[in-house]
Design a protein around this motif. Structure first.
Motif, PDB file in Angstrom:
ATOM      1  N   LYS A  43       2.246  49.786  50.702  1.00 26.34           N
ATOM      2  CA  LYS A  43       0.541  49.107  51.170  1.00 26.34           C
ATOM      3  C   LYS A  43       0.161  48.533  49.675  1.00 26.34           C
ATOM      4  O   LYS A  43      -0.271  47.759  50.256  1.00 26.34           O
TER       5      LYS A  43
ATOM      6  N   THR B 156      -0.384  58.808  49.106  1.00 28.04           N
ATOM      7  CA  THR B 156      -1.323  57.066  48.840  1.00 28.04           C
ATOM      8  C   THR B 156      -2.725  57.771  49.414  1.00 28.04           C
ATOM      9  O   THR B 156      -2.905  58.804  50.391  1.00 28.04           O
ATOM     10  N   GLU B 157      -3.703  57.030  49.241  1.00 29.27           N
ATOM     11  CA  GLU B 157      -5.594  56.909  49.426  1.00 29.27           C
ATOM     12  C   GLU B 157      -5.790  58.239  48.650  1.00 29.27           C
ATOM     13  O   GLU B 157      -5.972  59.081  48.705  1.00 29.27           O
TER      14      GLU B 157
ATOM     15  N   ALA C 161      -7.009  61.453  49.909  1.00 26.75           N
ATOM     16  CA  ALA C 161      -6.099  63.031  50.267  1.00 26.75           C
ATOM     17  C   ALA C 161      -5.301  62.540  48.831  1.00 26.75           C
ATOM     18  O   ALA C 161      -5.040  63.866  48.682  1.00 26.75           O
TER      19      ALA C 161
ATOM     20  N   CYS D 143     -14.449  55.559  50.532  1.00 26.31           N
ATOM     21  CA  CYS D 143     -13.224  54.863  50.607  1.00 26.31           C
ATOM     22  C   CYS D 143     -13.267  54.159  51.453  1.00 26.31           C
ATOM     23  O   CYS D 143     -12.720  52.405  50.952  1.00 26.31           O
ATOM     24  N   ALA D 144     -14.473  53.939  52.752  1.00 31.22           N
ATOM     25  CA  ALA D 144     -14.148  53.085  53.454  1.00 31.22           C
ATOM     26  C   ALA D 144     -15.630  52.047  53.507  1.00 31.22           C
ATOM     27  O   ALA D 144     -15.399  50.867  54.379  1.00 31.22           O
TER      28      ALA D 144
ATOM     29  N   VAL E  50     -15.012  49.040  49.830  1.00 31.06           N
ATOM     30  CA  VAL E  50     -14.869  48.142  50.840  1.00 31.06           C
ATOM     31  C   VAL E  50     -16.064  46.829  50.653  1.00 31.06           C
ATOM     32  O   VAL E  50     -15.662  45.917  50.716  1.00 31.06           O
TER      33      VAL E  50
ATOM     34  N   ALA F 122      -4.558  61.293  54.565  1.00 27.38           N
ATOM     35  CA  ALA F 122      -3.966  59.708  54.125  1.00 27.38           C
ATOM     36  C   ALA F 122      -3.456  58.881  55.294  1.00 27.38           C
ATOM     37  O   ALA F 122      -3.824  58.311  54.959  1.00 27.38           O
TER      38      ALA F 122
ATOM     39  N   ALA G  90      -6.991  59.170  55.696  1.00 30.07           N
ATOM     40  CA  ALA G  90      -7.928  57.633  55.020  1.00 30.07           C
ATOM     41  C   ALA G  90      -7.690  56.380  55.167  1.00 30.07           C
ATOM     42  O   ALA G  90      -9.474  55.679  55.909  1.00 30.07           O
ATOM     43  N   TYR G  91      -6.546  55.849  55.620  1.00 29.67           N
ATOM     44  CA  TYR G  91      -6.438  54.526  56.097  1.00 29.67           C
ATOM     45  C   TYR G  91      -6.833  53.839  57.136  1.00 29.67           C
ATOM     46  O   TYR G  91      -6.371  52.656  57.286  1.00 29.67           O
TER      47      TYR G  91
ATOM     48  N   CYS H 271      -9.517  55.468  58.591  1.00 25.75           N
ATOM     49  CA  CYS H 271     -10.816  54.899  57.867  1.00 25.75           C
ATOM     50  C   CYS H 271     -11.358  53.690  57.516  1.00 25.75           C
ATOM     51  O   CYS H 271     -12.071  52.912  57.876  1.00 25.75           O
ATOM     52  N   ALA H 272     -10.541  53.483  56.548  1.00 23.65           N
ATOM     53  CA  ALA H 272     -10.231  52.666  55.889  1.00 23.65           C
ATOM     54  C   ALA H 272      -9.907  51.070  55.540  1.00 23.65           C
ATOM     55  O   ALA H 272     -10.333  49.948  55.335  1.00 23.65           O
ATOM     56  N   THR H 273      -9.092  51.467  56.321  1.00 24.18           N
ATOM     57  CA  THR H 273      -8.206  50.099  56.227  1.00 24.18           C
ATOM     58  C   THR H 273      -7.882  49.424  57.958  1.00 24.18           C
ATOM     59  O   THR H 273      -8.602  48.654  58.068  1.00 24.18           O
TER      60      THR H 273
ATOM     61  N   VAL I 208     -11.532  48.971  59.472  1.00 23.10           N
ATOM     62  CA  VAL I 208     -12.153  48.204  58.418  1.00 23.10           C
ATOM     63  C   VAL I 208     -12.139  46.621  58.807  1.00 23.10           C
ATOM     64  O   VAL I 208     -12.482  45.652  59.597  1.00 23.10           O
TER      65      VAL I 208
ATOM     66  N   HIS J 109     -13.868  44.148  61.619  1.00 22.59           N
ATOM     67  CA  HIS J 109     -14.716  42.346  61.427  1.00 22.59           C
ATOM     68  C   HIS J 109     -14.417  42.010  62.518  1.00 22.59           C
ATOM     69  O   HIS J 109     -14.576  40.611  62.395  1.00 22.59           O
TER      70      HIS J 109
ATOM     71  N   ASN K 197      -4.419  40.919  61.189  1.00 22.48           N
ATOM     72  CA  ASN K 197      -4.631  42.799  60.557  1.00 22.48           C
ATOM     73  C   ASN K 197      -4.491  43.867  60.639  1.00 22.48           C
ATOM     74  O   ASN K 197      -3.442  44.749  60.676  1.00 22.48           O
TER      75      ASN K 197
ATOM     76  N   LEU L 160       2.352  49.249  59.803  1.00 23.75           N
ATOM     77  CA  LEU L 160       2.300  49.865  58.525  1.00 23.75           C
ATOM     78  C   LEU L 160       2.308  51.150  58.530  1.00 23.75           C
ATOM     79  O   LEU L 160       3.216  52.840  58.509  1.00 23.75           O
TER      80      LEU L 160
END
Lengths: 205, 205
Positions: free
Chosen positions: A49, A63-64, A67, A100-101, A105, B94, B97-98, B100-102, B105, B109, B133, B140
């Motif tokens: 990432k 990662t994150e 976590a 985090c989100a 962000v 993780a 979180a990915y 949720c936040a990436t 998100v 947009h 994105n 990923l």
């Protein structure tokens, strides 16, 4: 043995502080993102990432931040950094997810707008909204996610070092933490803990 | 007794499916966001963030999908929805979180650009980047967060219904899940589970 991959002053501060708090045996490996080290092949092998933090563990990389923080807490039970009940654990997890989100962000739209739009006008429009968004986040956290003095009440838990980042994001755009008394009290309490101070020294902040 | 506050077709699908999977005793309360119900005072009392999902529990309300999902898993241990080791739990956290936040998100947009910028030109610039994105996110996840057939490998866990949302976000901008074989296999496997189908029927999708 754990190795934290970090950049100075980044959100890696949070797990770095928690590693100190729990008395973990750990090493650190700096990834100077201002020199583009997060995009080098050697680091992309660690975290594809291209972000920090990442935590190397005997089992592999995590990662994150949410976590990483809960993992550090889970493998150091003697430090008692996890809440005791499923509901309190969910409250702590909800704060971390919000940081985090939503909050992180919101802050990222200040300098990382290129993640979500290509035009310079769009980046300018994003920057213009960061102050208001971080004010909204601070108010929400102050009212609904911060029991005081610590996030979960009387006991310091894994989410406190993550919450410590928020006044730092606010400060970068001139939002004064003192407008949010509980958040300010939390930040001040964090700044009086030896673990926080030791890690800030390593980060040069 | 648990009550899930949801909007049809929203990310509340994930905890809704998990509630079915674990055999929870629960009620649902629809919050029609297309009619602005999430901004009504009655709902803001439940979730001041004006978002769905929210989960009312005997102890209070939980917000944020990662927290809601892990709470549902934690209070239904017989369903064995949590990974068994701290490292595997961190891998699952993780992924959440990915998402949720990436990933979420990135998708937001498309239609929620007003959260981060006021100008219409900025919103257009954001929309233009969503496809790329979400492709990056899918690649990923496919490469690093999806062991297959389920997210964590042979066993279905709390993060699978959350991952189920991702091909839905991708589909809304014309990114074909079949370009990502493991993600496509996961989505197809989800679509063969009675719990998924029962919840989709409630959501009218």
């Amino acid at each position: 043995m754990l190795t934290l991959y970090y950049a100075k002053g980044s959100s890696a501060l949070a797990p770095h502080i928690l590693l100190e708090e729990v008395g973990a045996e750990y090493a650190v490996h700096e990834v100077p993102i201002t020199k583009g080290a997060h995009n080098e092949p050697a680091y992309l092998e660690i975290n594809p990432k291209a972000r920090v933090p990442a935590l190397m563990t005997p089992n592999g990389v995590i990662t994150e931040n949410p976590a990483i923080l809960t993992y550090i807490a889970a493998i150091h039970p003697q430090a008692h950094m996890l809440p005791d009940t499923p509901f309190e654990r969910a409250e702590a997890d909800a704060l971390c997810a919000y940081l985090c989100a939503t909050a992180h962000v919101a802050f990222a739209h200040l300098l990382r707008g290129a993640r979500w739009a290509d035009s310079e006008e769009a980046h300018a429009s994003m920057k213009a909204k960061v102050v208001n968004n971080l004010r909204d986040c601070a108010k929400l956290v102050e009212t609904h996610h911060l029991k005081g003095p610590w996030a979960m009440g009387e006991r310091y838990t894994f989410c406190d070092p993550y919450l410590f980042l928020m006044p730092r994001w606010m400060g970068k755009v001139g939002v004064d933490v003192s407008d949010y008394p509980k958040l300010a009290e939390h930040h001040n309490a964090m700044l009086h803990r030896p673990a926080t101070l030791a890690v800030m020294a390593v980060h040069g902040i």
